[in-house]
Design an enzyme around this catalytic site. Structure first.
Site, short mmCIF file in Angstrom:
data_model
loop_
_atom_site.label_atom_id
_atom_site.label_comp_id
_atom_site.label_asym_id
_atom_site.label_seq_id
_atom_site.Cartn_x
_atom_site.Cartn_y
_atom_site.Cartn_z
N GLY A 1 -3.24 -5.98 11.00
CA GLY A 1 -2.57 -6.10 12.28
C GLY A 1 -1.78 -7.38 12.47
N ARG B 1 0.83 -1.20 0.00
CA ARG B 1 0.00 0.00 0.00
C ARG B 1 0.87 1.26 0.00
NH1 ARG B 1 -5.18 0.23 1.03
NH2 ARG B 1 -5.12 -1.77 2.15
N GLU C 1 -0.08 -7.82 -3.82
CA GLU C 1 -1.15 -6.91 -4.24
C GLU C 1 -0.73 -5.47 -4.05
OE1 GLU C 1 -4.25 -5.55 -1.37
OE2 GLU C 1 -4.17 -7.63 -0.68
N GLY D 1 0.40 -6.07 5.63
CA GLY D 1 0.46 -4.68 5.20
C GLY D 1 1.55 -3.90 5.87
N THR E 1 -8.09 -3.50 -2.14
CA THR E 1 -9.04 -2.41 -1.94
C THR E 1 -9.86 -2.18 -3.20
OG1 THR E 1 -7.33 -1.42 -0.51
CG2 THR E 1 -9.34 -0.16 -0.82
N LYS F 1 -11.03 -13.32 3.25
CA LYS F 1 -10.08 -12.44 3.94
C LYS F 1 -10.78 -11.85 5.16
CE LYS F 1 -8.47 -7.69 3.31
NZ LYS F 1 -8.29 -6.59 2.34
#
Length: 202
Positions: free
Chosen positions: A154, A13, A36, A174, A65, A125
């Site tokens: 997390g 991200r 991703e 992430g 997303t 997910k």
């Protein structure tokens, strides 16, 4: 059917097209085979295209997303093969499946999980995973079919094993794997830590 060997999805991200290959190379060297680029990253479609051109023959490349059918079409045009959502929207899931994408659909409740599966999702997910915890995973596994289930949100090397032992297949990683602005060397080190934690829990 879900097609990766390491059950970890790297979430880049905020990555830019100019740096995406360096970070992806570090991830691939560590053993990752699913990456991703979330749609709220700068020029995400160009990043996906560059990843596909460089690694598409050995890594499942896609976007996260993803919220709308038009996003699915843009992802297909960029050459991606993986769609990850943060939510359960059956129309988007069905459109992605019909477009030939591997789909990991975001959900929180049993109702959402079954809606996603009915729409054709290949994997689930749980998001945000740490809001619900491993106990939620264990309870869901009592009613879910044996589909791949990823914990996202997390997840760290310290708690990854708890989710795997509770019934998760793997995890999406992430901010504890990649943050905008970090160098590829740090991505490599963090990736190795996650791979080690995953193998230790197997």
């Amino acid at each position: 059917m879900w097609q990766t060997s390491l059950p970890l999805i790297a979430i880049l991200r905020g990555v830019t097209p100019d740096e995406v290959l360096d970070h992806a190379g570090a991830l691939v060297d560590a053993g990752f085979d699913a990456i991703e680029v979330p749609l709220n990253s700068p020029d995400w479609a160009l990043s996906v295209r560059r990843l596909v051109d460089a690694f598409g023959d050995r890594v499942l490349i896609g976007a996260g997303t993803v919220l709308r059918e038009t996003d699915v079409d843009a992802l297909v045009a960029a050459g991606g093969r993986l769609m990850v959502t943060p939510n359960t929207r059956p129309a988007t899931i069905a459109h992605a499946v019909a477009s030939g994408l591997q789909v990991a659909a975001g959900f929180a409740t049993a109702s959402e999980a079954f809606e996603a599966l009915d729409a054709g999702a290949h994997a689930l997910k749980l998001f945000p995973a740490t809001t619900y915890g491993p106990g939620h995973v264990k309870a869901l596994r009592a009613v879910l079919p044996p589909v791949p289930l990823f914990a996202v949100g997390g997840i760290t090397p310290d708690n990854l094993g708890d989710y795997l032992r509770a019934g998760c297949t793997g995890a999406g990683l992430g901010g504890d794997l990649y943050r905008p602005g970090q160098d590829a060397g740090r991505t490599a080190a963090l990736a190795r830590g996650f791979v080690a934690a995953c193998r230790a829990a197997a």
